[in-house]
Design an enzyme around this catalytic site. Sequence first.
Site, PDB file in Angstrom:
ATOM      1  N   CYS A 257     -27.625  18.655  -9.292  1.00 18.53           N
ATOM      2  CA  CYS A 257     -26.440  17.810  -9.498  1.00 18.53           C
ATOM      3  C   CYS A 257     -25.145  18.575  -9.736  1.00 18.53           C
ATOM      4  CB  CYS A 257     -26.681  16.853 -10.662  1.00 18.53           C
ATOM      5  SG  CYS A 257     -26.756  17.669 -12.276  1.00 18.53           S
TER       6      CYS A 257
ATOM      7  N   CYS B 239     -35.892  30.703 -20.600  1.00 19.34           N
ATOM      8  CA  CYS B 239     -36.535  31.330 -19.448  1.00 19.34           C
ATOM      9  C   CYS B 239     -36.484  30.324 -18.293  1.00 19.34           C
ATOM     10  CB  CYS B 239     -37.970  31.691 -19.829  1.00 19.34           C
ATOM     11  SG  CYS B 239     -38.825  32.665 -18.598  1.00 19.34           S
TER      12      CYS B 239
END
Length: 131
Positions: free
Chosen positions: A49, A117
Amino acid sequence: MDKVTKSDAEWRAQLSDLAYKVTRQHGTERAGTHDNFPKQAGTFLCVGCGLPLFDAAAKYDSGTGWPSFFQPLENAVGSSTDWKLIYPRTEIHCANCGGHLGHVFDDGPAPTGQRYCMNGVAMKFVPKAGA
């Protein structure tokens, strides 16, 4: 920014096969896939997005083979509990479209002590103008 909702077909048409697997099906890319991610000033955006997720200044080399950050931008991510590996992990997703980004762990550097991560394929990099 308005919350993004799309049909499965729309996500499949927009994303690469691997980006779809990671962001929409909670997959994980192989370690080392994005070990050459840019190091200059800029912002990492959601591939789904375009929401700004991480400032490049928060990126560091965790030695894991995945892009790692010590903090996201304000209001950029949400979290949920992931039980896929039997034990709970904190899954991180885009606050705008819900795309899976990766996980956060409590073994990162100062100042937060956290390691976001992330899957590199879940993000796109935009260099800072003039950098």
